[in-house]
Design an enzyme around this catalytic site. Structure first.
Site, PDB file in Angstrom:
ATOM      1  N   GLY A  61       0.788  -1.110  -0.094  1.00 13.30           N
ATOM      2  CA  GLY A  61       0.044  -0.127  -0.131  1.00 13.30           C
ATOM      3  C   GLY A  61       0.908   1.279   0.126  1.00 13.30           C
ATOM      4  O   GLY A  61       1.613   1.340   0.958  1.00 13.30           O
ATOM      5  N   ALA A  62       0.641   2.220  -0.778  1.00 11.53           N
ATOM      6  CA  ALA A  62       1.643   3.194  -1.049  1.00 11.53           C
ATOM      7  C   ALA A  62       1.949   3.982   0.015  1.00 11.53           C
ATOM      8  O   ALA A  62       2.990   4.179   0.252  1.00 11.53           O
ATOM      9  CB  ALA A  62       0.919   4.135  -2.370  1.00 11.53           C
ATOM     10  N   ARG A  87      10.307  -1.547  -4.755  1.00  8.61           N
ATOM     11  CA  ARG A  87       9.083  -1.457  -5.629  1.00  8.61           C
ATOM     12  C   ARG A  87       9.071  -0.270  -6.355  1.00  8.61           C
ATOM     13  O   ARG A  87       9.342   0.879  -5.617  1.00  8.61           O
ATOM     14  CB  ARG A  87       7.805  -1.567  -4.584  1.00  8.61           C
ATOM     15  CG  ARG A  87       7.800  -2.734  -3.795  1.00  8.61           C
ATOM     16  CD  ARG A  87       6.463  -3.224  -3.263  1.00  8.61           C
ATOM     17  NE  ARG A  87       5.540  -3.598  -4.076  1.00  8.61           N
ATOM     18  CZ  ARG A  87       4.064  -3.475  -4.083  1.00  8.61           C
ATOM     19  NH1 ARG A  87       3.583  -3.503  -3.046  1.00  8.61           N
ATOM     20  NH2 ARG A  87       3.320  -4.045  -5.224  1.00  8.61           N
ATOM     21  N   GLN A 144      -5.893  -9.101  -2.411  1.00 10.95           N
ATOM     22  CA  GLN A 144      -5.747  -8.094  -1.196  1.00 10.95           C
ATOM     23  C   GLN A 144      -7.137  -7.706  -0.834  1.00 10.95           C
ATOM     24  O   GLN A 144      -7.512  -7.280   0.575  1.00 10.95           O
ATOM     25  CB  GLN A 144      -5.058  -6.503  -1.565  1.00 10.95           C
ATOM     26  CG  GLN A 144      -3.330  -6.568  -2.093  1.00 10.95           C
ATOM     27  CD  GLN A 144      -3.224  -7.173  -3.229  1.00 10.95           C
ATOM     28  OE1 GLN A 144      -3.919  -7.730  -3.937  1.00 10.95           O
ATOM     29  NE2 GLN A 144      -1.918  -6.818  -3.577  1.00 10.95           N
ATOM     30  N   ASP A 186      -1.357   4.579  -6.416  1.00  9.01           N
ATOM     31  CA  ASP A 186       0.135   4.349  -6.057  1.00  9.01           C
ATOM     32  C   ASP A 186       0.990   5.566  -6.624  1.00  9.01           C
ATOM     33  O   ASP A 186       1.967   6.044  -6.113  1.00  9.01           O
ATOM     34  CB  ASP A 186       0.663   3.229  -6.762  1.00  9.01           C
ATOM     35  CG  ASP A 186       0.210   2.076  -5.621  1.00  9.01           C
ATOM     36  OD1 ASP A 186      -1.094   1.613  -5.833  1.00  9.01           O
ATOM     37  OD2 ASP A 186       0.781   1.476  -4.920  1.00  9.01           O
ATOM     38  N   ASN A 198      -2.882   2.463 -10.179  1.00 15.07           N
ATOM     39  CA  ASN A 198      -3.247   1.800  -9.120  1.00 15.07           C
ATOM     40  C   ASN A 198      -3.402   0.373  -9.105  1.00 15.07           C
ATOM     41  O   ASN A 198      -3.149  -0.106 -10.652  1.00 15.07           O
ATOM     42  CB  ASN A 198      -4.770   2.479  -8.450  1.00 15.07           C
ATOM     43  CG  ASN A 198      -5.138   1.804  -7.295  1.00 15.07           C
ATOM     44  OD1 ASN A 198      -4.261   2.044  -6.376  1.00 15.07           O
ATOM     45  ND2 ASN A 198      -6.072   1.357  -7.255  1.00 15.07           N
ATOM     46  N   LYS A 199      -3.576  -0.406  -8.211  1.00 17.19           N
ATOM     47  CA  LYS A 199      -3.798  -1.976  -8.580  1.00 17.19           C
ATOM     48  C   LYS A 199      -4.430  -2.277  -9.903  1.00 17.19           C
ATOM     49  O   LYS A 199      -5.337  -1.719 -10.200  1.00 17.19           O
ATOM     50  CB  LYS A 199      -4.641  -2.392  -7.178  1.00 17.19           C
ATOM     51  CG  LYS A 199      -4.680  -3.906  -7.054  1.00 17.19           C
ATOM     52  CD  LYS A 199      -3.341  -4.648  -7.251  1.00 17.19           C
ATOM     53  CE  LYS A 199      -2.295  -4.403  -6.433  1.00 17.19           C
ATOM     54  NZ  LYS A 199      -0.783  -4.783  -6.685  1.00 17.19           N
TER      55      LYS A 199
HETATM   56  O1  MRU Z   1       0.568  -4.165  -4.601  1.00 11.96           O
HETATM   57  P1  MRU Z   1       0.080  -3.324  -3.119  1.00 11.96           P
HETATM   58  O2  MRU Z   1      -0.840  -4.350  -2.452  1.00 11.96           O
HETATM   59  O3  MRU Z   1       0.847  -2.640  -2.670  1.00 11.96           O
HETATM   60  O4  MRU Z   1      -0.890  -2.256  -3.957  1.00 11.96           O
HETATM   61  C1  MRU Z   1      -1.718  -1.577  -3.165  1.00 11.96           C
HETATM   62  C2  MRU Z   1      -2.609  -0.462  -4.109  1.00 11.96           C
HETATM   63  O5  MRU Z   1      -2.675  -0.509  -5.316  1.00 11.96           O
HETATM   64  C3  MRU Z   1      -3.509   0.476  -3.333  1.00 11.96           C
HETATM   65  O6  MRU Z   1      -4.617   0.605  -3.925  1.00 11.96           O
HETATM   66  C4  MRU Z   1      -2.861   1.594  -3.407  1.00 11.96           C
HETATM   67  O7  MRU Z   1      -1.343   1.553  -2.799  1.00 11.96           O
HETATM   68  C5  MRU Z   1      -3.262   2.747  -2.329  1.00 11.96           C
HETATM   69  S1  MRU Z   1      -3.185   2.217  -0.745  1.00 11.96           S
HETATM   70  C6  MRU Z   1      -3.832   3.351   0.280  1.00 11.96           C
END
Ligand code: MRU
Length: 303
Positions: free
Chosen positions: A5-6, A47, A152, A193, A203-204
């Site tokens: 999560g960012a 990452r 997730q 992100d 984003n994801k």
């Molecule tokens: O790969 P991840 O689980 O780190 O990805 C997380 C996401 O894509 C979230 O939507 C993003 O980081 C926003 S979290 C508040």
């Protein structure tokens, strides 16, 4: 992926630099700073997509370079990491309060991935907005996507929603269009992100598909993120580096193979949503709409 999560990744970067610095035994300030730059590079290589990581470790490096001696640098790095953590916590709490104003009583909200306490400094971005709406006494329901391949949504968001006592239904990613066509989704809220200067948002993986679907069905599509996720150095979202993860995350679920042996699989972890599909971006400094180019610049000025 233990910390993901960012915003949480940014905080990890800050504490990672501070903890790494504490372990450095160097003869001189120059040697110390060179070793710290190596730690910075190691963290930067973990990452590539979340902006928060690079912002945090660059800030930490700047603090170190400005320090007089090793002892003082180590102290200021600890203080700076605590400060970054506190600022991220405050930002998500604030943006959640602002964003909750967009949620009406009786809304069903679709959300993707996990964006709550487990992804941030505490409250959450998209899930923070949802939790805040509930705390304001609004009668809301959530459709949570499972979020293939790492689930997730299924593993983390459902757990957070249950804890917050918010009614929810888990759906597979591919069911979103079905529920939107039936008029059962009032808005979509996701995190981010990285947001480029033109408002295009990483984003994801799967976010882009949801945004196109929401647009086709006239469903508002909101992105909730602290300003630390905005990256004005990239004029287009298509310049955002997209993390490619192991194909095994697609061919296996929790270590169990679900495919014929040797099946090739792709695994981009994020996608880019063009700004024309984004109804508004919710930040701790305000909610902004098109034209994103000038409004993102304005909102981050002096940050
Ligand atoms: O790969 P991840 O689980 O780190 O990805 C997380 C996401 O894509 C979230 O939507 C993003 O980081 C926003 S979290 C508040």
């Amino acid at each position: 992926m233990r910390i993901r999560g960012a915003p949480a990744i940014g905080i990890l970067g800050a504490y990672g630099m501070a903890l790494g610095a504490l372990k450095i035994e160097a003869e001189s300030r120059d040697e110390f700073l060179a070793r710290l730059r190596e730690i910075n590079q190691t963290l930067a290589g973990t990452r590539p997509t979340a902006r928060n990581l690079f912002l945090a470790i660059d800030r930490m490096q700047q603090v170190a370079e400005a320090g007089k001696n090793i002892k003082q640098i180590k102290e200021s790095l600890i203080n700076q990491a605590i400060k970054i953590h506190a600022e991220e916590a405050e930002a998500t709490t604030k943006l959640a309060q602002l964003g909750a104003g967009l949620i009406e009583d009786g809304f069903t909200i679709l959300t993707h991935c996990n964006t709550g306490a487990l992804a941030t400094a505490g409250y959450g971005t998209a899930l923070g907005v949802i939790k805040q709406a509930k705390e304001q006494g609004k009668n809301i329901k959530v459709l949570a996507t499972e979020t293939r391949p790492l689930l997730q949504g299924a593993r983390l968001t459902t757990w957070e929603l249950k804890k917050a006592n918010i009614p929810f239904t888990l759906i597979t990613d591919s069911m979103a269009g079905y529920f939107m066509r039936r008029g059962e989704v009032d808005c979509v809220i996701v995190g981010a992100d990285r947001i480029a200067a033109n408002g295009y948002t990483a984003n994801k993986i799967g976010t882009y598909s949801l945004a196109v679907l929401a647009n086709a069905h006239g469903v508002p599509f909101y992105v909730a993120a602290p300003t630390t996720t905005i990256d004005l150095s990239l004029h287009s979202g298509y310049q955002i580096p997209i993390e490619e993860r192991s194909p095994e995350e697609v061919t296996h679920i929790q270590g169990v193979s679900i495919t014929a042996e040797g099946t090739p699989a792709a695994n981009p972890a994020f996608d880019i949503t063009p700004s024309q599909y984004i109804t508004a971006i919710i930040t701790e400094r305000g909610i902004i709409k098109e034209p994103y180019v000038e409004r993102l610049r304005k909102i981050t000025a002096g940050a």
